[in-house]
Design an enzyme around this catalytic site. Structure first.
Site, PDB file in Angstrom:
ATOM      1  N   ASP A 156     -21.701 -14.855  86.383  1.00 25.70           N
ATOM      2  CA  ASP A 156     -21.280 -13.652  85.683  1.00 25.70           C
ATOM      3  C   ASP A 156     -22.276 -12.546  85.960  1.00 25.70           C
ATOM      4  O   ASP A 156     -23.478 -12.696  85.707  1.00 25.70           O
ATOM      5  CB  ASP A 156     -21.196 -13.917  84.173  1.00 25.70           C
ATOM      6  CG  ASP A 156     -20.034 -14.824  83.800  1.00 25.70           C
ATOM      7  OD1 ASP A 156     -19.283 -15.219  84.718  1.00 25.70           O
ATOM      8  OD2 ASP A 156     -19.875 -15.127  82.610  1.00 25.70           O
ATOM      9  N   ASP A 178      -6.970 -14.907  79.200  1.00 22.72           N
ATOM     10  CA  ASP A 178      -7.979 -15.133  78.178  1.00 22.72           C
ATOM     11  C   ASP A 178      -7.287 -15.048  76.822  1.00 22.72           C
ATOM     12  O   ASP A 178      -6.603 -14.061  76.530  1.00 22.72           O
ATOM     13  CB  ASP A 178      -9.079 -14.067  78.269  1.00 22.72           C
ATOM     14  CG  ASP A 178      -9.665 -13.954  79.665  1.00 22.72           C
ATOM     15  OD1 ASP A 178      -9.777 -15.006  80.331  1.00 22.72           O
ATOM     16  OD2 ASP A 178     -10.009 -12.839  80.079  1.00 22.72           O
TER      17      ASP A 178
END
Length: 248
Positions: free
Chosen positions: A8, A130
């Site tokens: 990330d 998500d």
């Protein structure tokens, strides 16, 4: 079961967030390339990259780091998400050596956009879903929609999407265990392979996912667990390889 180390990216660094909160950041490395090298040496067969700044800003921000990793490992499949909102961005990433582009927020706002991308870039488009309590979250998880994860996924069944990355954001980065039930329910509801994400903490989670692999769960993303050492990536690869041989 494909194990995908997550890298990330925020402000050029490798970080992990808790439940997607940019203000709750742990920095693990200043060198994305070194981090990628670490996971490749541990046996990674694909990397999962996220441009966190891009997810919030709606445009790529850490693309130079992504390009550097792709250049370092030209034969390694890489998937990237975060801020991909147009075909030009997809083309730029593919030209840089990325294999798959993950469409998240834009997939919720404009499903036809994803279908068009699949026609334009066949075999290169993944949809990232998500969800919180089964409902889709967008804009870097900042907003929760009225669309269910399963209903959204079903819209892409005939589009040519390579996979669905399903993240339970209530568990992401929290080290509380993967939501096997919700992931399995999604996988059984669609004909698209599902990659599990969010909350994978230890080998028990990987074992649990392997045991329901037949439902259509083909991989899982590993984040904080491999950075904090609750999962040894090399040993995890040995396990899933042995499990696959036993099940063959």
């Amino acid at each position: 079961m494909l194990l995908l180390p997550a890298i990330d990216l925020k402000d050029g660094q490798c970080v992990r967030l808790k439940q997607g909160r940019m203000e709750d950041t742990t920095v693990f490395s200043d060198s994305p390339v070194d981090t990628a090298t670490r996971w490749v040496e541990a046996g990674a067969k694909r990397l999962h990259l996220v441009d966190l700044n891009g997810a919030f800003d709606g445009v790529p921000v850490n693309n130079s780091a992504v390009e550097a990793i792709a250049k370092k490992f030209p034969d390694l499949p890489i998937q990237i998400g975060g801020g991909i909102r147009d075909a030009k961005t997809v083309q730029a990433y593919l030209d840089a050596g990325v294999t798959y582009c993950i469409i998240g927020t834009k997939a919720v706002e404009d499903p036809e956009f994803v279908k068009d991308l699949c026609k334009q870039f066949p075999g290169h488009i993944i949809v990232g879903i998500d969800a919180k309590n089964g409902m889709v979250a967008t804009d870097g998880w900042d907003k929760v929609s009225t669309v269910s994860a399963i209903d959204l996924a079903k819209q892409f069944e005939e589009a040519g999407v390579v996979a669905i990355v399903y993240t339970d954001i209530s568990r992401d980065g929290m080290m509380t265990g993967v939501n096997v039930e919700a992931t399995k329910e999604l996988a059984e509801s669609i004909n698209i392979p599902v990659i599990a994400s969010g909350g994978v903490t230890n080998m028990d989670d990987i074992i649990a996912l392997c045991n329901v692999e037949a439902s259509g769960i083909t991989g899982t993303i590993l984040g904080r667990s491999i950075y904090e050492g609750t999962i040894d990536l090399a040993k995890a690869h040995e396990f899933v390889d042995t499990f696959a041989e036993r099940m063959a």
